[in-house]
Design a protein around this motif. Structure first.
Motif, PDB file in Angstrom:
ATOM      1  N   SER A  93      56.900   9.274 -20.461  1.00  0.00           N
ATOM      2  CA  SER A  93      58.055  10.356 -20.762  1.00  0.00           C
ATOM      3  C   SER A  93      57.406  11.354 -21.294  1.00  0.00           C
ATOM      4  CB  SER A  93      58.938   9.535 -21.837  1.00  0.00           C
ATOM      5  OG  SER A  93      58.173   9.371 -22.921  1.00  0.00           O
ATOM      6  N   LEU A 111      58.880   8.409 -14.085  1.00  0.00           N
ATOM      7  CA  LEU A 111      59.459   9.303 -15.308  1.00  0.00           C
ATOM      8  C   LEU A 111      60.466   8.370 -15.852  1.00  0.00           C
ATOM      9  CD1 LEU A 111      59.192  11.940 -16.634  1.00  0.00           C
ATOM     10  CD2 LEU A 111      61.263  12.589 -15.522  1.00  0.00           C
ATOM     11  N   THR A 113      63.444   7.101 -18.790  1.00  0.00           N
ATOM     12  CA  THR A 113      64.769   7.849 -18.986  1.00  0.00           C
ATOM     13  C   THR A 113      64.636   8.789 -20.113  1.00  0.00           C
ATOM     14  OG1 THR A 113      67.122   7.307 -19.114  1.00  0.00           O
ATOM     15  CG2 THR A 113      65.395   5.910 -20.159  1.00  0.00           C
ATOM     16  N   SER A 116      64.976  12.565 -20.143  1.00  0.00           N
ATOM     17  CA  SER A 116      66.293  13.137 -19.898  1.00  0.00           C
ATOM     18  C   SER A 116      66.292  14.139 -18.777  1.00  0.00           C
ATOM     19  CB  SER A 116      66.755  14.212 -21.248  1.00  0.00           C
ATOM     20  OG  SER A 116      66.761  13.447 -22.167  1.00  0.00           O
ATOM     21  N   CYS A 117      65.755  13.376 -17.455  1.00  0.00           N
ATOM     22  CA  CYS A 117      66.043  14.087 -16.197  1.00  0.00           C
ATOM     23  C   CYS A 117      67.312  13.904 -15.824  1.00  0.00           C
ATOM     24  CB  CYS A 117      64.897  13.550 -15.266  1.00  0.00           C
ATOM     25  SG  CYS A 117      64.827  14.327 -13.777  1.00  0.00           S
ATOM     26  N   ASN A 119      69.177  16.761 -13.706  1.00  0.00           N
ATOM     27  CA  ASN A 119      69.584  17.607 -12.784  1.00  0.00           C
ATOM     28  C   ASN A 119      68.512  17.711 -11.672  1.00  0.00           C
ATOM     29  OD1 ASN A 119      67.797  19.827 -13.588  1.00  0.00           O
ATOM     30  ND2 ASN A 119      68.985  19.623 -15.558  1.00  0.00           N
ATOM     31  N   SER A 122      65.198  19.866 -12.621  1.00  0.00           N
ATOM     32  CA  SER A 122      64.502  19.267 -13.540  1.00  0.00           C
ATOM     33  C   SER A 122      63.631  18.159 -12.557  1.00  0.00           C
ATOM     34  CB  SER A 122      65.015  18.498 -14.546  1.00  0.00           C
ATOM     35  OG  SER A 122      64.289  17.460 -15.278  1.00  0.00           O
ATOM     36  N   ALA A 123      64.497  17.527 -11.783  1.00  0.00           N
ATOM     37  CA  ALA A 123      63.652  16.515 -10.685  1.00  0.00           C
ATOM     38  C   ALA A 123      62.667  17.016  -9.775  1.00  0.00           C
ATOM     39  CB  ALA A 123      64.906  15.961 -10.064  1.00  0.00           C
ATOM     40  N   TRP A 126      59.466  17.663 -12.196  1.00  0.00           N
ATOM     41  CA  TRP A 126      58.804  16.308 -12.326  1.00  0.00           C
ATOM     42  C   TRP A 126      58.069  15.871 -11.236  1.00  0.00           C
ATOM     43  CZ3 TRP A 126      57.239  15.183 -16.963  1.00  0.00           C
ATOM     44  CH2 TRP A 126      57.984  15.059 -17.935  1.00  0.00           C
ATOM     45  N   LEU A 134      62.017   9.009 -10.525  1.00  0.00           N
ATOM     46  CA  LEU A 134      62.790   9.118 -11.702  1.00  0.00           C
ATOM     47  C   LEU A 134      63.633   8.132 -12.163  1.00  0.00           C
ATOM     48  CD1 LEU A 134      63.738  12.797 -10.351  1.00  0.00           C
ATOM     49  CD2 LEU A 134      61.595  12.234 -11.866  1.00  0.00           C
ATOM     50  N   LEU A 136      66.416   8.241 -14.203  1.00  0.00           N
ATOM     51  CA  LEU A 136      67.345   8.984 -14.718  1.00  0.00           C
ATOM     52  C   LEU A 136      68.002   8.760 -16.017  1.00  0.00           C
ATOM     53  CD1 LEU A 136      68.859  10.076 -11.090  1.00  0.00           C
ATOM     54  CD2 LEU A 136      67.229  11.601 -12.307  1.00  0.00           C
ATOM     55  N   SER A 169      69.825  10.142 -24.105  1.00  0.00           N
ATOM     56  CA  SER A 169      68.681   9.645 -23.313  1.00  0.00           C
ATOM     57  C   SER A 169      67.882   8.742 -24.140  1.00  0.00           C
ATOM     58  CB  SER A 169      67.824  10.836 -22.732  1.00  0.00           C
ATOM     59  OG  SER A 169      68.765  11.137 -21.568  1.00  0.00           O
TER      60      SER A 169
END
Length: 416
Positions: A93, A111, A113, A116-117, A119, A122-123, A126, A134, A136, A169
């Protein structure tokens, strides 16, 4: 679709694997957010990875605590060790942790949770930094998860079952103030589960007792997405995740078996049959201890309905773990390592790896010296006669067979 199950220790790992998990997630003694869990020593981690691989199951190790520089200095050696062990991925994280992993290994990065991915932008970021998957944030709906997966072209993992943190999150600091334990560095003591008084108006009022409500207002119901499984499948979620590294082996066996059977049914039956079968499996999940159930934000943003207000499931309809089968002499006897107390005359239920239930009477239980036992106590080895099972009518006779590592449950008895 991958079924990802929790593994709080080596025994729970084996339980999850044997009851149908495609992957398990676990932690070592450091760098994880579940410091109160048993977790894995280096030796246990090696054994766990080998056991999982032998049973076609992947292992993911959590490195999801937020670390300071001194701890980051200790991380490279552990990352190199994890790669040598053959773990399939690590869950991170923190950008610093992510960088250390990339500098010292070729381990795939998932990644957490906790990052705080939520959207597409953001995705994409990363992904550009090297994340392969991810996990999520739990604030994301199924619809939003589908959009992120499609537009970004990256693996998406979503929680489908288990305890949920009310904080955004999971970034909570209550334990920091109530117990001096940092929730974001593995020290959470779940202070949010306590009952609190919420003062609604005038703190100076002499009649303030009429202005407060005492409840577990900072505690969420448990997540259950079983009924929404068709939608998980429709949007192409890559992995469904069950929370619960600190839960019992009974929890691991029940949840893993239920969701594994659900995925199997959805892959082998027509969609018209799904609702009835999923409803049946949802009923099985009612029988394990839980804080009520909610669908969280999977369909709509979580609201007041998701708050746990003390309506824990009735003990008359739920079970506790009795123990784990250690040895079986087919047709003659089996040995149980107990985890709770129970008296002679009760009925135990053995959960087979295929999801069947075999009832066992305790009238003839004995210790390993073959002396009769009237009351079982925890951490004892007890011998039971192998029950008479009519497997001639079963489609798969092996599904009605007791095997080592089968979890055994006991129904609660009402205090009345």
């Amino acid at each position: 679709m991958e079924l990802l199950a929790p593994a709080g220790n080596l025994d729970k790992l084996k339980t999850a694997v044997l009851y149908g998990a495609n992957a398990v997630y676990l932690a070592g003694q450091k760098f994880s957010l579940r410091g109160a869990s048993d977790n894995f020593s280096d030796t246990e981690l090696v054994e766990g990875v080998l056991f999982a691989r032998k049973n076609n199951c992947k292992t993911y190790v959590t490195l999801n605590a937020f670390l300071h520089d001194q701890e980051l200095k200790e991380l490279p050696e552990y990352v190199i060790f994890l790669e040598k062990c053959g773990v399939d991925a690590v869950i991170v994280s923190d950008l610093g942790v992510m960088t250390v992993v990339q500098q010292n290994s070729k381990l795939p990065l998932h990644l957490s949770t906790q990052a705080s991915c939520l959207n597409v932008n953001s995705a994409k970021l990363w992904k550009s930094l090297g994340a392969k998957r991810l996990v999520l944030g739990r604030e994301v709906s199924l619809e939003e998860a589908g959009i992120i997966r499609k537009e970004v072209g990256i693996e998406v993992e979503l929680f489908i079952h288990g305890s949920m943190c009310m904080a955004y999150s999971g970034n909570c600091t209550i334990s920091n103030y109530t117990a001096g334990r940092d929730s974001n560095r593995g020290g959470c003591v779940q202070s949010c589960r306590f009952s609190y008084s919420a003062i609604t108006d005038d703190f100076e009022s002499a009649d303030v007792s009429q202005e407060h409500l005492s409840s577990s207002l900072m505690s969420s119901k448990d997540l259950r997405g079983m009924d929404l499984l068709p939608e998980f499948i429709k949007i192409g979620v890559d992995s469904i995740k069950v929370e619960g590294r600190m839960k019992s082996s009974l929890y691991a066996a029940t949840t893993t078996s239920a969701y594994a059977r659900a995925l199997k049914w959805c892959n082998s039956t027509s969609q018209q049959e799904w609702p009835e079968k999923l409803k049946e499996l949802s009923g099985i999940l009612e029988k394990i201890p839980h804080r009520g159930y909610t669908e969280g934000s999977l369909k709509n943003p979580a609201d007041a309905e998701s708050i746990y207000l003390g309506e824990r499931n009735s003990r008359n309809s739920s079970y506790e773990i009795a123990g784990t089968v250690m040895e079986v002499v087919d047709g003659k006897s089996f040995t149980l390592l107990t985890q709770n107390s129970f008296e002679s005359g009760r009925t135990l239920e053995v959960l087979t790896f295929e999801g069947k239930v075999i009832e066992v009477c305790t009238d003839e239980m004995q210790d390993i010296s073959r002396f009769p036992v009237i009351k079982a106590k925890p951490s004892r080895l007890l011998r039971f006669p192998y029950p008479q099972i009519d497997s001639s009518t079963a489609e798969n006779p092996s599904s009605s067979r007791i095997e080592p590592m089968n979890v055994v449950r006991l129904q609660y008895v009402s205090a009345d």
